[in-house]
Design an enzyme around this catalytic site. Structure first.
Site, mmCIF file in Angstrom:
data_model
loop_
_atom_site.group_PDB
_atom_site.id
_atom_site.type_symbol
_atom_site.label_atom_id
_atom_site.label_comp_id
_atom_site.label_asym_id
_atom_site.label_seq_id
_atom_site.Cartn_x
_atom_site.Cartn_y
_atom_site.Cartn_z
ATOM 1 N N HIS A 52 -10.947 -5.092 10.077
ATOM 2 C CA HIS A 52 -11.397 -4.826 8.936
ATOM 3 C C HIS A 52 -12.546 -3.592 8.780
ATOM 4 C CE1 HIS A 52 -8.993 -8.345 7.696
ATOM 5 N NE2 HIS A 52 -9.210 -7.984 6.078
ATOM 6 N N GLU A 108 0.936 -1.482 0.190
ATOM 7 C CA GLU A 108 0.074 -0.149 -0.162
ATOM 8 C C GLU A 108 0.471 0.993 -0.157
ATOM 9 O OE1 GLU A 108 -1.062 -2.695 1.300
ATOM 10 O OE2 GLU A 108 -3.039 -2.751 0.577
#
Lengths: 414, 430
Positions: free
Chosen positions: A219, A150
Site C-alpha cells: 500500500h 481493476e
C-alpha cells in the site's frame, strides 16, 4: 483510515502545513498558495494560468516573463481581485480532499458526460472521501460503485471514453492499478495511436499513492515510476489544495488520458483557495520558493520535506529555489531549465525508489538538456530500493527526510 | 510411460451436417494410454431441453434454444431468410473468405508483415451477427479482426492498406493487422492481447446505457464483443460478465470457439469446456450454437441483440466454429488432426449457405457466381489501391501519440514542443 490521516496531520504537522503559513507576514495574492515573501518585498506568483499578468499592486509581479504561446483555458484571477494585497477577499478554506471533490463536482456539473467509476466511490463516498456526497447528487450511474476488478473497470472506463464519455477512474490505492496495467499501458496509452487518431481517450485515472504511515509494502507504492514509460499518457501529481483542484479540473478537461497522483498523507492539508473558477496547467511546474543558490526539484509529499529543510537551510544562510515539478510526464523543462541556468546546482528530492523513478528520468533530462549550465553533478535523493517496511523506524529510513536534504544541499553548495 | 504432457490426439465426430438438428454430439476420443491433463468431459449437448434447463436457473426471460426455432420454422415451411437477405449474407461471407485468402498470398509475397491471423472458416459468426447491427452499434474484436471490420462496413481498401502499412489504411498504417479501428463504422478494434478488448466493449455498452439513463437520449446501441475459447479462461472475461450482468449492459459476448488457442486444445486448457454454461453462472443466458451455420447464428443473434436493445441485459453466445488455417500465417499448424480439419471443412459455412439458397430456390447459381466475381474484383482492386498508396512519412511518427499534443510538454525554450516546426516535420527530439 482516519487514524492514519490524523496521524499524518499530527505527527508531521510541521512538514505538512501549506507553505504560505510558514514564512510570510505580508499577505499574498489569494489565488496562489505557493508564494514566498522575500526580503525585497516583491512576491512571486506561480504562473498557473500561463499568462503574463501583473497584479494590481506594485508589490506583486508575475514570475513568468515569457507568456506561453498557447494560453490556458482559464482563470478568473483577474488583476483587480488581487489588488488588495493584504486580505483574503475571495477565498474559502478547505482540505485537500475537499478541493479534489470540489473540482470534480464542478466538472460534473459543467459536463454531463463526466462520470466517476471505482471501488466504493459511490455510497461509501470514496475511501479518502474525495467523492463524498456525489452519488447522492448525481446518481449511481454517474458515480459508479464497481466490483473489485481493476483491469476490467479501467478497461470499461477506456471503452466508455472511446464512445463519448469522460470517466474518472479511481484506484482506491494507486498500487491496485498494477492490476490494471494491461489496460493502462495497452489501451489507455496506445489506442489513440493505433487507431490512427480516430478514438480519443479522455480519461482521468486518479488515486492515492506514496508512502503513508505504516501501511505496509503493497500500500506504499509509487506507481509513477512504473507508468512513466507508457507513451500517450500524461502524469501529474498534486500537492496542495490549490493545485489539487486545479489539476483535477484540467485533467478532466484534457483530451489526453491523464494520471493524477494524489498522496495518502496529504489529504488533510488545509489551505484557502479562490472562490472563482481556475484551473492549473497540466504541463507546468510550480515555483514554490525562488532562490539563488541551488535548484531543488520535488513533487507531492516530498515538497513538504523540502520546505522543512528549506527553513533550516535559510537559517544556515542558504537560498534554495524550490520547484514542485507537478507534471511528472512531460517535464516542464522551461521552468526547470531557467532555474538551472540561474543556480547551476540541482538537487532532486523524490519519493520514488532509486532505480527507475521519476528522479532518475529527471536527472537524465537535465543532464541532457542543461549540462553546460551545471557546476556540480545533479544529485537525486530517492527512497531506498526496498519494499516499504511496516516498522515505523524502518519506514522512516526508507524515505528521504529533511535532514538528508539539508546535508545534500550543503554538499552540493560547497 | 506416457508423460502427463504427451500430446494427445483429439478428434471429434460430428453429426451429419444438416440432419439431426436437435442434437450436437461431440464425443472426444483419446489416444490410448495417455494421461491427459485437461477436461475429461465430452462436449455433448443432447437436446434443446438441456439448454432450457440451463436457462431455468436465471432470472431473465428465456432465450429460445436455437434448434427449436430452426426446427419450428422449417416445419411450417417458411424460410429463415429472404432472397435479399440471403444475397447480403452470401456476399459478406465471400468477401471475408476472399479477402483472407488474398492476405495469405500478399503475406507470402512480402507485402505485409508481422502477425496476421486469418478468419477462414469462421465467416458465419461474423456475418451472422454483424449483418444484424446498425452503423451505430459497436463491434469489438481480437487480433483476428479483418473480417469483423469488413462485415461492419470498413472498406476492403482501407483494411488492405492498413495491412500493407500505408497511410490510406483505416488506422493510417499505425495499427496493423491486429488493430482495425473505424470511428465511422464503430469498429472499436482490433486488440493484440486476448481479453483486453472485452472491457473496452463493456465500456461501449456502458456508454449506451449511460446515454439512455443519464443523458436521456434515445440510445438503443448495442455492442458485440468477439473473442475465442482461449480468452474464456482469462480473468477479464469473467470480470466483464459480472459487470455486464450486474448493470444489464447492452452487450453480447460472442465466443468463437474454434477449439484451439494456437496449439493449445480447448479441452486441455479448460476445466469445464462448455463455455455457454458460464453465462447463467453470472445471471445471463448462455447459448450454444453451431457456428458453421450462418442461419442458426443469425437466429440466435437476433434474439440476443433484441434482448440487449430492450435493456434486458447481456447474453453469452458460444459459437462452435473452426479456423481452416493455422493460428496465424506463421503457425505451421501441426498439432491439429487431419481428420478433424476434414470434418469441419465439410461444414464450410459458405458451401452450406450456398446449398441452402439453391435448394430452397432463393437464388440461381449464376447470381452467386456473379457475386463471387464481383468480390474477386473488389479484393483485387483493394490490393492495387494498397500497393499504390504511399507509406507514412516521417512527420506522421508523433502525430497521434496525443489527442492534444500539448502532452509532449514544454521545451527548454518555453514553447510547447508541438509548436516547434521540426516537430511537425518529425525531426524534433522529444
Amino acid at each position: 483510515m482516519s487514524a492514519i490521516l490524523q496521524g499524518a496531520g499530527a505527527g508531521a504537522a510541521a512538514a505538512l502545513t501549506p507553505f504560505n503559513s510558514i514564512d510570510s507576514n505580508k499577505f499574498v495574492a489569494p489565488s496562489r498558495s505557493s508564494l514566498s515573501v522575500r526580503s525585497k518585498s516583491y512576491i512571486v506568483a506561480g504562473s498557473d494560468d500561463g499568462t503574463n499578468k501583473s497584479f494590481g499592486s506594485s508589490s506583486l509581479i508575475a514570475r513568468r516573463s515569457q507568456p506561453l504561446m498557447i494560453p490556458n483555458a482559464v482563470t478568473a484571477t483577474k488583476a483587480d481581485t488581487a489588488a488588495s494585497s493584504t486580505s483574503l477577499k475571495s477565498g474559502h478554506e478547505l482540505l485537500l480532499y475537499e478541493a479534489l471533490q470540489e473540482g470534480l463536482e464542478e466538472e460534473m456539473d459543467r459536463d454531463p458526460h463526466v462520470c466517476v467509476m471505482g471501488e466504493d466511490v459511490g455510497h461509501y463516498g470514496g475511501s479518502y472521501k474525495v467523492t463524498k456526497g456525489l452519488a447522492d447528487k448525481f446518481g449511481d450511474l454517474r458515480v459508479l460503485d464497481t466490483p473489485i476488478c481493476e483491469n476490467a473497470f479501467t478497461g470499461m472506463g477506456i471503452g466508455a471514453a472511446m464512445t463519448g464519455l469522460r470517466p474518472i477512474i479511481e484506484g482506491m490505492n494507486m498500487g491496485f492499478l498494477l492490476l490494471a496495467f494491461n489496460q493502462i499501458s495497452n489501451n489507455c496509452g496506445m489506442l489513440h495511436y493505433t487507431s490512427g487518431g480516430q478514438f480519443t481517450i479522455p480519461v482521468v485515472i486518479r488515486g492515492p499513492g506514496g508512502v503513508g504511515r505504516q501501511l505496509g509494502a503493497e500500500h506504499s507504492q509509487r506507481l509513477e515510476s512504473y507508468f512513466q514509460s507508457i507513451p500517450g499518457i500524461q502524469m501529474v501529481a498534486c500537492s496542495t489544495p490549490y493545485n489539487a483542484k486545479g489539476l483535477m479540473k484540467a485533467a478532466i478537461r484534457s483530451e489526453n488520458p491523464v494520471i493524477l497522483f494524489e498522496h495518502v498523507l496529504l489529504y488533510n492539508l488545509k489551505e484557502s483557495i479562490p472562490d472563482e473558477e481556475y484551473i492549473c496547467n497540466l504541463e507546468e511546474a510550480e515555483m514554490v520558493r525562488p532562490g539563488e543558490h541551488i535548484t531543488i526539484l520535488t513533487y507531492s509529499r516530498m515538497r513538504y520535506h523540502v520546505m522543512q529543510a528549506a527553513k533550516t537551510l535559510v537559517n544556515k544562510g542558504y537560498d534554495p529555489e524550490v520547484i514542485d515539478i507537478r507534471s511528472l510526464k512531460p517535464f516542464d523543462l522551461h521552468t526547470i531549465g531557467n532555474s538551472v541556468k540561474k543556480t547551476h546546482r540541482v538537487l532532486i528530492v523524490e519519493e520514488c525508489m532509486r532505480t527507475g523513478g521519476i528522479g532518475a528520468s529527471l536527472t537524465a533530462a537535465i543532464n541532457e538538456n542543461f549540462h553546460d549550465y551545471l557546476d556540480a553533478p545533479v544529485m537525486c535523493l530517492s527512497s531506498q530500493d526496498v519494499p516499504t517496511p511496516y516498522a515505523g523506524t524502518l519506514e522512516e529510513w526508507t524515505v528521504v527526510q529533511p535532514a538528508q536534504i539539508v546535508t545534500a544541499v550543503e554538499q552540493l553548495c560547497q | 510411460m506416457a508423460t502427463a504432457f504427451a500430446p494427445t490426439k483429439l478428434t471429434a465426430t460430428l453429426p451429419l451436417h444438416g440432419s439431426q438438428e436437435n442434437r450436437l454430439v461431440l464425443p472426444i476420443r483419446l489416444a490410448p494410454h495417455s494421461s491427459f491433463l485437461g477436461s475429461t468431459r465430452s462436449l455433448t449437448l443432447h437436446s434443446s431441453r438441456r439448454l432450457n434447463h440451463a436457462h431455468a436457473t436465471r432470472r431473465s426471460p428465456p432465450v429460445v434454444g436455437v434448434q427449436e426455432v430452426v426446427k419450428e420454422k422449417k416445419s411450417i415451411n417458411s424460410l429463415l431468410i429472404t432472397k435479399e437477405e440471403g444475397l447480403v449474407l452470401y456476399e459478406d461471407m465471400i468477401l471475408g473468405r476472399s479477402f483472407e485468402d488474398m492476405c495469405a498470398q500478399m503475406y507470402y509475397r512480402g507485402k505485409m508483415f508481422g502477425f496476421v491471423h486469418l478468419y477462414n472458416g469462421q465467416e458465419a459468426v461474423s456475418t451472422g451477427f454483424i449483418k444484424l447491427l446498425t452503423k451505430s452499434d459497436s463491434v469489438v474484436s481480437t487480433y483476428r479482426d479483418h473480417v469483423h471490420a469488413l462485415s461492419k462496413g470498413v472498406s476492403a481498401r482501407a483494411v488492405m492498406s492498413e495491412l500493407f502499412g500505408k497511410v490510406t489504411g483505416c488506422c493510417r498504417g499505425q495499427g496493423g493487422s491486429m488493430h482495425m479501428f473505424s470511428k465511422e463504422h464503430n469498429m472499436l478494434g482490433g486488440f493484440a492481447f486476448i481479453g483486453e478488448g472485452i472491457p473496452v466493449a463493456t465500456g461501449a455498452a456502458f456508454s449506451s446505457k449511460y446515454r439512455r439513463d443519464v443523458l436521456k437520449q434515445d440510445c438503443e446501441d448495442v455492442t458485440v464483443a468477439f473473442f475465442g475459447d482461449g480468452t474464456c479462461n482469462n480473468g477479464q472475461f469473467y470480470e466483464c460478465l459480472n459487470m455486464a450482468a450486474l448493470w444489464k449492459l447492452p452487450i453480447i459476448f460472442v465466443v468463437e470457439n474454434n477449439l484451439w488457442a494456437i496449439g493449445m486444445s480447448h479441452l486441455r486448457a479448460t476445466s469445464d469446456p462448455e463455455i455457454w454454461k458460464k453465462g447463467p453462472a453470472f445471471g445471463m443466458p448462455g447459448v450454444h450454437v453451431d457456428g458453421m451455420d450462418v442461419l442458426k447464428v443469425r437466429e440466435v443473434a437476433k434474439e440476443a441483440v433484441t434482448r440487449a436493445r430492450r435493456g434486458e441485459g447481456p447474453t453469452l453466445v458460444e459459437c462452435e466454429t473452426y479456423r481452416f488455417r493455422g493460428h496465424s500465417l506463421a503457425d505451421p499448424d501441426e498439432l491439429r488432426d487431419a481428420a478433424e480439419k476434414a470434418k469441419y471443412a465439410a461444414r464450410d459455412p459458405i458451401a452450406a449457405l450456398k446449398k441452402y439458397l439453391i435448394e430452397n430456390k432463393l437464388v440461381k447459381e449464376a447470381e452467386l457466381k456473379s457475386i463471387e466475381k464481383k468480390i474477386d474484383e473488389l479484393v483485387e482492386e483493394a490490393v492495387e489501391f494498397a500497393d499504390a498508396s504511399p507509406q507514412p512519412g516521417r512527420s506522421q511518427l508523433l502525430e497521434n501519440v496525443f489527442a492534444d499534443p500539448k502532452g509532449f510538454g514544454i521545451g527548454p525554450d518555453g514553447r510547447y514542443r508541438c509548436e516547434d516546426p521540426k516537430f511537425t516535420e518529425g525531426t524534433a527530439q522529444v
